[in-house]
Design a protein around this motif. Structure first.
Motif, short mmCIF file in Angstrom:
data_model
loop_
_atom_site.label_atom_id
_atom_site.label_comp_id
_atom_site.label_asym_id
_atom_site.label_seq_id
_atom_site.Cartn_x
_atom_site.Cartn_y
_atom_site.Cartn_z
N HIS A 62 0.60 4.33 -4.96
CA HIS A 62 -0.62 4.21 -5.76
C HIS A 62 -1.32 5.55 -5.90
O HIS A 62 -1.02 6.52 -5.18
CB HIS A 62 -1.58 3.21 -5.11
N ILE B 200 -5.02 6.85 -5.36
CA ILE B 200 -6.16 6.30 -4.62
C ILE B 200 -7.30 7.31 -4.54
O ILE B 200 -7.10 8.47 -4.13
CB ILE B 200 -5.73 5.92 -3.19
N ALA C 174 -4.08 -3.18 -9.09
CA ALA C 174 -5.19 -2.31 -8.72
C ALA C 174 -5.97 -2.94 -7.57
O ALA C 174 -5.79 -4.12 -7.24
CB ALA C 174 -6.11 -2.07 -9.92
N ALA C 175 -6.83 -2.12 -6.96
CA ALA C 175 -7.63 -2.63 -5.84
C ALA C 175 -8.93 -1.84 -5.73
O ALA C 175 -8.98 -0.65 -6.06
CB ALA C 175 -6.87 -2.55 -4.53
N TRP D 259 0.81 -1.21 0.00
CA TRP D 259 0.00 0.00 0.00
C TRP D 259 0.84 1.27 0.00
O TRP D 259 0.77 2.10 0.90
CB TRP D 259 -0.98 -0.05 1.17
N ASN E 240 -5.50 3.76 -9.65
CA ASN E 240 -5.53 2.30 -9.61
C ASN E 240 -6.15 1.73 -8.33
O ASN E 240 -6.21 0.51 -8.18
CB ASN E 240 -4.12 1.72 -9.80
N VAL E 241 -6.63 2.61 -7.43
CA VAL E 241 -7.30 2.11 -6.22
C VAL E 241 -8.55 2.94 -5.97
O VAL E 241 -8.51 4.18 -5.97
CB VAL E 241 -6.37 2.20 -4.98
#
Length: 251
Positions: free
Chosen positions: A6, A8, A130-131, A3, A80-81
């Motif tokens: 990213h 977000i 990604a998430a 984490w 990507n999050v």
């Protein structure tokens, strides 16, 4: 998934859990974008954390969600999050039901995040990593009777998260559920002063995400009592604890 590094998007980032997660993820080395209905609250949070971005969003409006998603991708092409955190709590007396409350809670807590996820999924699926993080509630597993629509929307989000994770199992998108326990907020519609502090909850979530980067679900210690009540065979006891009845039989 580690984490850091990213881009977000966190909805409901102007206060409470959203603002706490935004700050923690910002200082973990991510580019954080917060969204929500209250522009001044978003500005205040972003001002406290230089480099954090914000965009207004009323996710109860389907057309606004679509336009917002397009704007996010245009301004933050490396997104990507997605953290679906925004939600509202409304107490209800179903002996005197209010349809407007049902519409407001359902459109904000369920339809909004589902549509936002749907609009952003094509972009997220193109990322090498990604998430999607869905913040649900321990009340998804043992409902609070005075919050019937709220509890129902969170249960639905849990179900959707399970399906989403299964369908994306061969993709680069991780799907994580975070069901908070009672968390003390500045204005707490639950009327509950016994929840844990936002800072404590955020610290426990970030610690778990760091220690277990491949976890599908982050359940902090105080959420386990309700989250696993049915699994442990104590659902009825926990339901009665969440929904005490006075001597006259009223909730």
């Amino acid at each position: 998934m580690h984490w850091t590094g990213h881009t977000i998007l966190i909805t409901g980032g102007g206060s409470g859990i959203g603002a706490g997660l935004a700050a923690a993820m910002h200082y973990a080395g991510n580019q954080v974008l917060i969204a929500g209905r209250r522009v001044q609250a978003l500005k205040a949070v972003a001002h406290q954390h230089p480099g954090m971005a914000y965009l207004p969003l009323d996710q109860s409006d389907p057309s606004e969600v679509r336009v917002f998603a397009e704007e996010v991708v245009r301004r933050h092409p490396r997104l990507n999050v997605l953290v679906n955190n925004a939600g509202i709590v409304r107490a209800e007396d179903l002996c005197a039901p209010d349809p407007d409350v049902v519409v407001e809670v359902t459109s904000t807590n369920l339809l909004g995040p589902l549509l936002l996820t749907t609009h952003l999924l094509p972009v997220l699926r193109c990322r090498p990593s990604a998430a999607i993080v869905n913040v649900t509630s321990s009340l998804a597993f043992v409902p609070k009777a005075t919050l019937p629509t709220y509890s129902a929307t969170k249960a639905a989000m849990h179900s959707y998260t399970e399906s989403l994770r299964f369908q994306l199992r061969h993709s680069t998108v991780r799907v994580v559920e975070v069901p908070p326990p009672r968390v003390r907020l500045e204005t707490d519609a639950l009327g509950d002063e016994h929840g844990i502090a936002v800072s404590t909850f955020v610290e426990e979530v970030m610690s778990s995400l760091t220690a277990h980067p491949e976890a599908d679900e982050i359940v902090v210690p105080t959420a386990r009592r309700l989250r696993f009540a049915e699994r442990r065979g104590v659902y009825t006891q926990q339901f009665n604890a969440v929904n005490p009845v006075d001597p006259k039989g009223r909730p």
